[in-house]
Design an enzyme around this catalytic site. Structure first.
Site, PDB file in Angstrom:
ATOM      1  N   LYS A  14      51.255  -3.110  17.893  1.00  0.00           N
ATOM      2  CA  LYS A  14      50.670  -2.283  16.827  1.00  0.00           C
ATOM      3  C   LYS A  14      49.489  -1.452  17.349  1.00  0.00           C
ATOM      4  CE  LYS A  14      49.597  -5.793  14.090  1.00  0.00           C
ATOM      5  NZ  LYS A  14      50.113  -6.966  14.808  1.00  0.00           N
ATOM      6  N   ARG A  89      48.275  -7.983   5.203  1.00  0.00           N
ATOM      7  CA  ARG A  89      48.821  -9.152   5.876  1.00  0.00           C
ATOM      8  C   ARG A  89      49.281 -10.220   4.881  1.00  0.00           C
ATOM      9  NH1 ARG A  89      45.884  -8.166  10.924  1.00  0.00           N
ATOM     10  NH2 ARG A  89      46.508  -9.591  12.557  1.00  0.00           N
ATOM     11  N   ARG A 128      46.686  -9.649  27.644  1.00  0.00           N
ATOM     12  CA  ARG A 128      46.146  -8.402  27.077  1.00  0.00           C
ATOM     13  C   ARG A 128      44.658  -8.240  27.384  1.00  0.00           C
ATOM     14  NH1 ARG A 128      47.212  -7.131  20.875  1.00  0.00           N
ATOM     15  NH2 ARG A 128      46.284  -9.164  20.480  1.00  0.00           N
ATOM     16  N   ARG A 161      40.025 -10.571  24.313  1.00  0.00           N
ATOM     17  CA  ARG A 161      39.608 -11.033  22.989  1.00  0.00           C
ATOM     18  C   ARG A 161      39.551 -12.560  22.968  1.00  0.00           C
ATOM     19  NH1 ARG A 161      43.424  -7.820  18.791  1.00  0.00           N
ATOM     20  NH2 ARG A 161      43.358  -9.880  17.816  1.00  0.00           N
ATOM     21  N   ARG A 172      47.781 -17.787  14.815  1.00  0.00           N
ATOM     22  CA  ARG A 172      48.024 -16.440  14.291  1.00  0.00           C
ATOM     23  C   ARG A 172      49.503 -16.250  13.975  1.00  0.00           C
ATOM     24  NH1 ARG A 172      45.510 -13.321  19.122  1.00  0.00           N
ATOM     25  NH2 ARG A 172      46.067 -11.394  18.086  1.00  0.00           N
TER      26      ARG A 172
END
Ligand code: AMP
Length: 217
Positions: A14, A89, A128, A161, A172
């Site tokens: 995203k 969400r 990431r 992160r 998550r």
């Protein structure tokens, strides 16, 4: 008018897709995750309140999240369209967004879902790296910046992160399945859902998404 949302599980792409959609289509990019990270970085009471939730992979309350989005959507730059990333969400957030869209006369025109299997997601998320300044996403294996550790777009130092570890990722993903996945049916029924293959190489996905977004103009 491009009033759109980008959906998908954590790591589906995203953020990366949003980075070039916002450039190519000149849309304000509204990422609730970025808004929460900014609040956390500012050290404000709000930031401290949500830090534990975000860093452990939980979901911030619908009330607070909707309040932030409502304020953001009321700003003048959203008069020509908006790109929501990571919001809604939950079904409650989707209902709230519907109301906000009616109020500002910018109803949603498409809900774009990037689908991706869990094995790929966990690998992507744990490798990431992100830019804390402009929100651009990179990957130490598949999407390296030109200069190691530095954002191509704004020159800031890239970070990992706190919630991009395997444990927080599992939480998550669980939250995604429980609270967010039902939104696919919600938007399918509303005739707004458009599904894309989040496993495609970014270049190919970009071509497909661009063609779709141009068809909406
Ligand atoms: P993201 O950058 O979209 O992966 O979001 C990072 C984190 O911010 C999420 O794991 C949640 O803790 C929080 N968050 C972002 N968007 C929402 C939302 N729409 N509702 C509740 N929590 C959110």
């Amino acid at each position: 008018m491009l009033n759109i949302i980008l959906m998908g599980p954590p790591g589906a792409g995203k953020g990366t897709a949003a980075t070039w959609i916002r450039e190519d289509f000149h849309l304000p990019h509204i990422s609730t995750g970025d808004m929460f990270r900014e609040a956390m970085a500012s050290g404000s009471p709000l930031g401290e309140k949500i830090r534990k939730i975000v860093e452990s992979g939980g979901l911030v309350s619908d009330e607070l999240t909707c309040e932030l989005v409502k304020e953001r959507l009321s700003r003048p730059d959203c008069q020509e369209g908006y790109l929501l990333d990571g919001f809604p969400r939950t079904i409650a957030q989707a209902e709230a967004l519907k109301k906000m869209g009616e109020e500002i006369k910018r109803p949603l025109v498409a809900a774009i879902n990037l689908a991706c299997p869990a094995e790929i997601l966990v690998e992507r998320v744990t490798t990431r790296r992100v830019c804390p300044k402009c929100g651009a996403s990179y990957n130490v294996k598949t999407l390296k910046p030109k200069a190691e550790g530095i954002c191509d777009l704004c020159g800031a130092e890239l970070i990992q992160r706190k919630d991009d570890n395997e444990e927080a990722f599992r939480t998550r993903l669980e939250n995604y399945r429980k609270s967010t996945e039902p939104l696919l049916g919600y938007y399918r029924e509303a005739g707004l859902l458009h599904e894309f293959d989040g496993t495609l190489p970014m270049g190919n996905l970009k071509v497909e998404l661009s063609a779709f977004l141009r068809s909406l103009l």
